[in-house]
Design an enzyme around this catalytic site. Structure first.
Site, PDB file in Angstrom:
ATOM      1  N   ASP A   1       0.832  -1.191   0.000  1.00 26.82           N
ATOM      2  CA  ASP A   1       0.000   0.000   0.000  1.00 26.82           C
ATOM      3  C   ASP A   1       0.875   1.253   0.000  1.00 26.82           C
ATOM      4  OD1 ASP A   1      -2.603   1.148   0.097  1.00 26.82           O
ATOM      5  OD2 ASP A   1      -2.319   1.596   2.216  1.00 26.82           O
TER       6      ASP A   1
ATOM      7  N   GLU B   1       0.938  -0.424  -5.106  1.00 27.59           N
ATOM      8  CA  GLU B   1      -0.221   0.464  -5.121  1.00 27.59           C
ATOM      9  C   GLU B   1       0.291   1.842  -5.519  1.00 27.59           C
ATOM     10  OE1 GLU B   1      -2.160   3.515  -4.456  1.00 27.59           O
ATOM     11  OE2 GLU B   1      -1.726   3.113  -2.349  1.00 27.59           O
TER      12      GLU B   1
ATOM     13  N   ASP C   1     -11.534   0.578  -0.933  1.00 23.72           N
ATOM     14  CA  ASP C   1     -11.815   1.969  -0.589  1.00 23.72           C
ATOM     15  C   ASP C   1     -12.860   2.610  -1.486  1.00 23.72           C
ATOM     16  OD1 ASP C   1     -10.159   2.239   1.622  1.00 23.72           O
ATOM     17  OD2 ASP C   1      -8.415   2.820   0.441  1.00 23.72           O
TER      18      ASP C   1
END
Length: 508
Positions: free
Chosen positions: A299, A350, A404
């Protein structure tokens, strides 16, 4: 990294159905893996598997440990099958499988059942596993003892942050900790045993998946919480003041979407100190996850090149500045020490948002695929949009949406008129809330991206009420669960999904 042309489904373990408050690593997980395989998918993407905290809304991205496993995911059924629980103990905590996760009930269930399993284990139950347990304690010495100490000290101190504990414990004074350890050996051993069981079950699930051609994909949050076993036990690895508080904190600068930026509040790394031991903490962290999940997403990957440093005294991210990170050296150290210095890194970057040339070079040099989200493709100039299917390069992982984002059906309901018009024109057909999920799924599978991943909610065509996370909402997230009828619906869709995976060259 090179991923063969394939596809996967995004579903967190806690979102599985089952009778113990949240989904777990047992029977339903194995059933889901079989359904994935039947539908032609060969990857199951998870969210972080680390422990969660109610104070942070049970977010898997705000964990008290970067290494430990989440005890709520332990399967009571497997404990029973291994002779560590009685049928009565198992049934006493069974609950109806609800459409939302009940983290409080799951925590109580696992705490009581693990205590019972530990007593039976110490009494000779599953005695053949003792050697495995002792080996686990030795192999995980980098983090396991400190995590157990941190967990018990936090419980004894009423859940307060480590900085508020009595001074010797807050300072991680080894002499004081040895005395504490001797006085609480049984309680600490239970915490370590719980971690042993978690990783034993996770490895078993990973092997079960692999036997059916399905790879587990994990998730690595780039930062850790300040109130964590990692910061408490290894303060020298983080950029802290003399009293242990963060000197600066993590976040991202102001942009079009947020005029004050995002102040996450995580402590930043002391990269120079990490370099001194060849990034042992990071190497251990990656090794621990990749041991059970052969592929992982990092991430906020751009934080490995440079990070937005915000003075801890600032309430917003406006006054921060970019500082260089040593992520390249860290990845090289991992490659050298853990991968024999050759081959590829099993990582996905990411890279959503504004990405600079140094981040692109780092991804190129390690052959790491980035992420493309189709929901971002249809506002404004679709022809030049990097997320539009015709612009997606093979070394990519394409998503309809992520944890998300809203579901595809939810996105359609809240989309602008221009987004709806562009999406329908791109699809070449009339679009509505009933078919948008299937059309977007087909766009992902038909793209040139090596890997296409679709959230389970989009596979099932569910609405925005089933989304996993709303980043602007600190509480009430991460609760969606599949119901038994959802599993049956997925079973019914499996033949059509396999045909789609076949026609686009992705079938596992």
């Amino acid at each position: 990294m090179s991923i063969r042309r394939s596809s996967g489904i995004l579903l967190h373990v806690t979102s599985l159905p089952g009778p113990y408050g949240v989904g777990d690593l047992g029977r339903e997980a194995r059933g889901f893996a079989e359904l994935i395989s039947q539908a032609g998918f060969s990857l199951w993407q998870l969210l972080p598997l680390t422990p969660v905290q109610p104070v942070f809304g049970n977010s898997p991205y705000s964990s008290p440990s970067a290494f430990a496993g989440n005890p709520l995911m332990i399967s009571p059924d497997i404990l029973y099958e291994e002779g560590l629980l009685s049928e009565g103990e198992l049934n006493s905590f069974a609950l109806p499988s609800a459409a939302e996760a009940d983290f409080d009930a799951a925590a109580l269930c696992r705490e009581e059942l693990m205590a019972a399993a530990w007593r039976r284990f110490c009494g000779g139950g599953a005695s053949s596993v003792w050697d495995d347990f002792e080996r686990f304690r030795r192999d995980e010495a980098l983090w396991l003892r400190d995590f157990a100490l941190y967990s018990l000290l936090k419980k004894i101190n009423g859940g307060s942050c480590w900085a508020e504990w009595p001074a010797p414990f807050a300072a991680h004074n080894e002499k004081s900790l040895l005395v504490f350890e001797a006085a609480h050996s049984e309680e600490l051993a239970l915490i370590e045993f719980t971690q042993f069981i978690f990783f034993r079950q996770l490895r078993s699930l990973s092997e079960y998946c692999a036997a059916r051609g399905v790879t587990l994909m994990g998730d690595i949050p780039i930062y850790v919480a300040w109130d964590s076993a990692d910061v408490w036990s290894k303060r020298e690895l983080f950029d802290l003041c003399s009293d242990g508080s963060p000197r600066c904190v993590a976040g991202v600068p102001p942009d079009y979407f947020s005029p004050t930026g995002q102040r996450w509040g995580n402590p930043l790394y002391n990269w120079e100190r990490m370099r001194a031991d060849d990034f042992a903490w990071w190497r251990g962290r990656l090794r621990r996850l990749l041991d059970c999940c052969p592929l992982a997403r990092i991430d906020h990957f751009r934080g490995l090149c440079a990070f937005w440093e915000i003075p801890a005294s600032c309430e917003t991210a406006c006054e921060g500045s970019w500082r260089p990170a040593l992520g390249r050296e860290m990845l090289e150290a991992f490659m050298r020490n853990e991968r024999g210095g050759s081959g590829t890194l099993p990582l996905v970057a990411e890279d959503l948002g504004i990405i600079t040339d140094d981040v692109r070079r780092l991804m190129d040099d390690f052959r790491l695929p980035g992420m493309k989200v189709l929901m971002f493709a249809f506002g404004g100039d679709v022809a030049g949009n990097p997320y539009a299917p015709h612009n997606i390069e093979p070394r990519s992982v394409v998503y309809t949406g992520t944890h998300d984002n809203d579901t595809a059906a939810g996105w359609w309901r809240s989309a602008t008129a221009q987004e709806r018009e562009n999406f329908a024109l791109y699809a070449g057909m009339e679009i509505n809330g009933e078919n948008v999920s299937g059309v977007m799924t087909r766009m992902a599978l038909s793209s040139a991206a090596e890997l296409a991943v679709v959230p389970a909610q989009d596979i099932l065509g569910l609405g925005g009420e089933c989304r996993m996370n709303r980043p602007s909402q600190p509480l009430g997230n991460w609760r969606w669960r599949m119901r038994a009828e959802d599993m049956e619906a997925l079973r019914g869709k499996a033949p059509a999904l396999r045909s789609m995976n076949n026609i686009y060259g992705r079938a596992g």
